[in-house]
Design a protein around this motif. Structure first.
Motif, PDB file in Angstrom:
ATOM      1  N   ALA A  31      50.666  14.738  -7.267  1.00 19.53           N
ATOM      2  CA  ALA A  31      50.563  13.845  -8.430  1.00 19.53           C
ATOM      3  C   ALA A  31      49.209  13.139  -8.453  1.00 19.53           C
ATOM      4  CB  ALA A  31      51.687  12.815  -8.391  1.00 19.53           C
ATOM      5  N   ARG A  32      48.782  12.604  -7.318  1.00 20.09           N
ATOM      6  CA  ARG A  32      47.493  11.880  -7.260  1.00 20.09           C
ATOM      7  C   ARG A  32      46.322  12.841  -7.473  1.00 20.09           C
ATOM      8  NH1 ARG A  32      47.083   6.190  -7.446  1.00 20.09           N
ATOM      9  NH2 ARG A  32      48.912   5.280  -6.453  1.00 20.09           N
ATOM     10  N   ALA A  33      46.439  14.072  -6.961  1.00 20.90           N
ATOM     11  CA  ALA A  33      45.372  15.063  -7.176  1.00 20.90           C
ATOM     12  C   ALA A  33      45.256  15.358  -8.668  1.00 20.90           C
ATOM     13  CB  ALA A  33      45.672  16.346  -6.398  1.00 20.90           C
ATOM     14  N   TYR A  34      46.405  15.513  -9.325  1.00 20.25           N
ATOM     15  CA  TYR A  34      46.426  15.733 -10.777  1.00 20.25           C
ATOM     16  C   TYR A  34      45.756  14.560 -11.499  1.00 20.25           C
ATOM     17  CZ  TYR A  34      48.296  16.153 -15.508  1.00 20.25           C
ATOM     18  OH  TYR A  34      48.411  16.226 -16.879  1.00 20.25           O
ATOM     19  N   LEU A  35      46.158  13.338 -11.107  1.00 20.88           N
ATOM     20  CA  LEU A  35      45.623  12.136 -11.764  1.00 20.88           C
ATOM     21  C   LEU A  35      44.120  11.970 -11.513  1.00 20.88           C
ATOM     22  CD1 LEU A  35      48.575   9.724 -10.848  1.00 20.88           C
ATOM     23  CD2 LEU A  35      48.017  10.592 -13.154  1.00 20.88           C
ATOM     24  N   SER A  36      43.668  12.437 -10.337  1.00 20.75           N
ATOM     25  CA  SER A  36      42.248  12.301 -10.012  1.00 20.75           C
ATOM     26  C   SER A  36      41.380  13.199 -10.895  1.00 20.75           C
ATOM     27  CB  SER A  36      41.998  12.634  -8.534  1.00 20.75           C
ATOM     28  OG  SER A  36      41.905  14.041  -8.340  1.00 20.75           O
TER      29      SER A  36
ATOM     30  N   ALA B 137      32.553  11.174   0.580  1.00 17.24           N
ATOM     31  CA  ALA B 137      33.682  10.818  -0.279  1.00 17.24           C
ATOM     32  C   ALA B 137      33.327  10.928  -1.750  1.00 17.24           C
ATOM     33  CB  ALA B 137      34.137   9.385   0.037  1.00 17.24           C
ATOM     34  N   SER B 138      34.353  11.164  -2.566  1.00 21.43           N
ATOM     35  CA  SER B 138      34.168  11.252  -4.014  1.00 21.43           C
ATOM     36  C   SER B 138      35.492  11.037  -4.711  1.00 21.43           C
ATOM     37  CB  SER B 138      33.607  12.628  -4.397  1.00 21.43           C
ATOM     38  OG  SER B 138      33.569  12.758  -5.806  1.00 21.43           O
ATOM     39  N   GLU B 139      35.463  10.488  -5.933  1.00 18.28           N
ATOM     40  CA  GLU B 139      36.720  10.396  -6.659  1.00 18.28           C
ATOM     41  C   GLU B 139      36.943  11.646  -7.505  1.00 18.28           C
ATOM     42  OE1 GLU B 139      36.784   7.058  -9.425  1.00 18.28           O
ATOM     43  OE2 GLU B 139      34.619   7.135  -9.571  1.00 18.28           O
ATOM     44  N   HIS B 140      35.937  12.543  -7.513  1.00 18.27           N
ATOM     45  CA  HIS B 140      36.062  13.784  -8.289  1.00 18.27           C
ATOM     46  C   HIS B 140      36.660  14.888  -7.424  1.00 18.27           C
ATOM     47  CE1 HIS B 140      33.645  11.948 -11.399  1.00 18.27           C
ATOM     48  NE2 HIS B 140      32.762  11.594 -10.485  1.00 18.27           N
TER      49      HIS B 140
END
Lengths: 380, 380
Positions: free
Chosen positions: A13-18, A212-215
């Motif tokens: 779910a978090r990977a999808y949202l990211s 690190a990255s939020e992408h």
């Protein structure tokens, strides 16, 4: 195995949202905070969420596959760190939640962080200093950035930067050389070697710290992503140090973001004839930054009094410093001649005769004056 | 001829007073203010004035000859300017009278000024900026001092300095090169070529401005006289600019004196690796000075708004600056590929399809995007 499944579902779910919205996406993070990540991801995928969130996710909601992203990450050695994890860098995120809550433009916390490297993000970012600056840095700037990063890293601070050419790279290298910790926040996926020439540096950073990255993995760098990424660097540092920056620069943007987030900003001066110091001088002149000449100034700002070693100041005391101003005046007058009578000395100094008579033996005892046949002279 | 005699008597008295005590001598200037110059000189010469004045004048009161000093001055082209003259620099003196009155240590107005040069001191010092700095200056420092002095002199300000090697000399030269006015305050008599290598420079300064000192002709330079002289430089400038200064320096002393006198102080930064910029950085860091990168910053501080020409800023605008952030994001995405479909672009940008469809023709009209058979591409 329900726990394992729950954890995997959370990560999916978090990977999808990211990936479903281009960060920063306040509408998305608000929705996730309200619904929880799994329900938020389901509702977005199904469609029909209200605007403005609908616009933000429209283009990607049917195309993103969270499980596939996690697999792709694992293949390139990247893992997803989520707010539910014990090693989630909570301070960084809370700082941005606060900024979003007060409506600071462009501010929102990341919904997750993709990382390469084994260091726990919460530990790596517990005591961090952002060191940023120009890509087209001067040799002077790179030297100072490396020295400064070396100094703060040796004192136990993680050096956070953006892995760009110039100042960023020098800062990471300085921290690595000190055997310290360093974290690179990228404007692309953590598997993308950008800039191309920093592939090896990024590998070493991942070994000794974190990339690190939020992408999600595979995301290419884009101009706007650098500005968006800068907020993570500013939020991660307890302070931001700008080493060299042109009149209009990404480092200046990071500095202003740190300032807006209520974090101290420092700027290193340089020659006023150097274009790459213009931004630093502007930051100091406008009061956005305080002037920093090295690691010592950064540590002094961040550590409680007495914890910082004294600055490596050169000893500027002179032998005559301890003298009374009148004695110093007599010594000055002696230095100008090859043997003086006491009367002439008194006139030269403009001091009463008795004062000069009392001071001369004192100077003699201190080894600063000597009496010869010709009269009094200075020894130094 | 009584007027002529009275004037000559006044000059003889003031010449005597300028030599009878080593400046600064608050006890003397208070006494002169109370008795008037001629009575003050007579009483001091006769002896028996009360302490602390008695101590200050004891050594010299019987040895100084005002008339002989005036003659000596005339022989070397120096004249005595006194508070009773219409061209007395009243602002400089009043600033120091004020400092003496509030008991600021070491502060007292000069009882007279010895000058070489034909410029009226009141006019020469009406609009003045002090530019000071290290004797052992770097090439960088001398370059910046000369440019800065040139800039403020061209704007009609007199450049005041101390004629030392290094920054002082560069500042005088910069003002002279601009065809402007410059005043050198010396720590010795105006007839003493100190430093020796600046004899020619002092001659040119006297031709185009003024060489001034509170010491009578023939007075040799002494260490303490430099610090005492610095208060005249600080008091003469509407602002003091420090170009380069070591950790402990005369320029730093002038800056702190200017600050104590309530005048703005500016300091020019330099490489943090340079010992000659340490003092400037300290002044900025401690808030004593504001950072200055050139004449523009000085003029902006001293001139009413709107009178200063805009800074010679380089144009840092980009063609995409005027675009809405969404349009810029589409342009960023286009720059990364060789022809994109609108759907792919929307996903890449994370923007709704209708938004991308509306923005692409706008980018095309601005010449920033082009549609080919392969799809959309960026032109720049």
């Amino acid at each position: 195995m329900s726990t394992r499944t729950e954890r995997e579902e959370l990560l999916v779910a978090r990977a999808y949202l990211s990936a479903v919205a281009e960060p920063p996406a306040p509408a998305l993070t608000e929705f996730v905070a309200a619904r929880g990540p799994r329900r938020a991801a389901e509702e977005i995928k199904r469609g029909g969420v209200p605007p403005p969130l609908a616009d933000v996710v429209e283009a990607r909601r049917e195309h993103v596959d969270g499980a596939a992203l996690l697999d792709a990450g694992r293949r390139v050695g990247a893992r997803l760190v989520v707010p539910e994890d014990p090693d989630w860098p909570g301070e960084l995120a809370e700082c941005l939640v606060g900024a979003r809550t007060v409506g600071l433009a462009g501010m929102a916390e990341p919904v997750a962080l993709w990382v390469r490297g084994s260091a726990p993000p919460d530990v790596a970012l517990a005591n961090a200093v952002a060191v940023v600056g120009a890509r087209a840095a001067s040799g002077y700037g790179e030297h100072v950035a490396a020295e400064l990063a070396h100094g703060v890293a040796r004192s136990g601070f993680t050096v956070v930067s953006g892995a760009a050419y110039g100042i960023d790279g020098a800062a990471h290298r300085g921290a690595l050389a000190a055997g310290g910790s360093t974290v690179a926040f990228l404007a692309c996926g953590v598997d993308v070697d950008y800039p191309a020439g920093h592939g090896r540096l990024l590998k070493v950073i991942a070994q000794q710290g974190l990339v690190a990255s939020e992408h999600p993995p595979g995301t290419p760098p884009r101009k706007h992503r650098f500005l968006v990424r800068n907020r993570l660097i500013a939020a991660a540092g307890q302070a931001t140090v700008v080493v060299e920056a042109g009149a209009r620069s990404g480092a200046g943007n990071t500095a202003h973001t740190a300032d807006a987030l209520g974090k101290p900003v420092l700027a290193v001066p340089g020659p006023v004839t150097s274009k790459t110091s213009v931004g630093c001088h502007d930051l100091v002149r406008t009061g956005t930054a305080v002037l920093a000449t090295g690691a010592h100034d950064v540590l002094e700002l961040l550590q409680p009094l007495g914890q910082v070693d004294a600055a490596p100041a050169t000893d500027t005391r002179r032998r005559t410093d301890a003298l009374h101003p009148h004695a110093r005046r007599v010594h000055d007058a002696l230095s100008g001649c090859d043997g003086s009578g006491v009367d002439a000395l008194a006139r030269e100094c403009g001091l009463p005769l008795r004062t000069v008579r009392a001071l001369l033996p004192e100077l003699e005892l201190s080894g600063l004056a000597v009496r010869t046949e010709a009269g009094w002279s200075a020894t130094t």
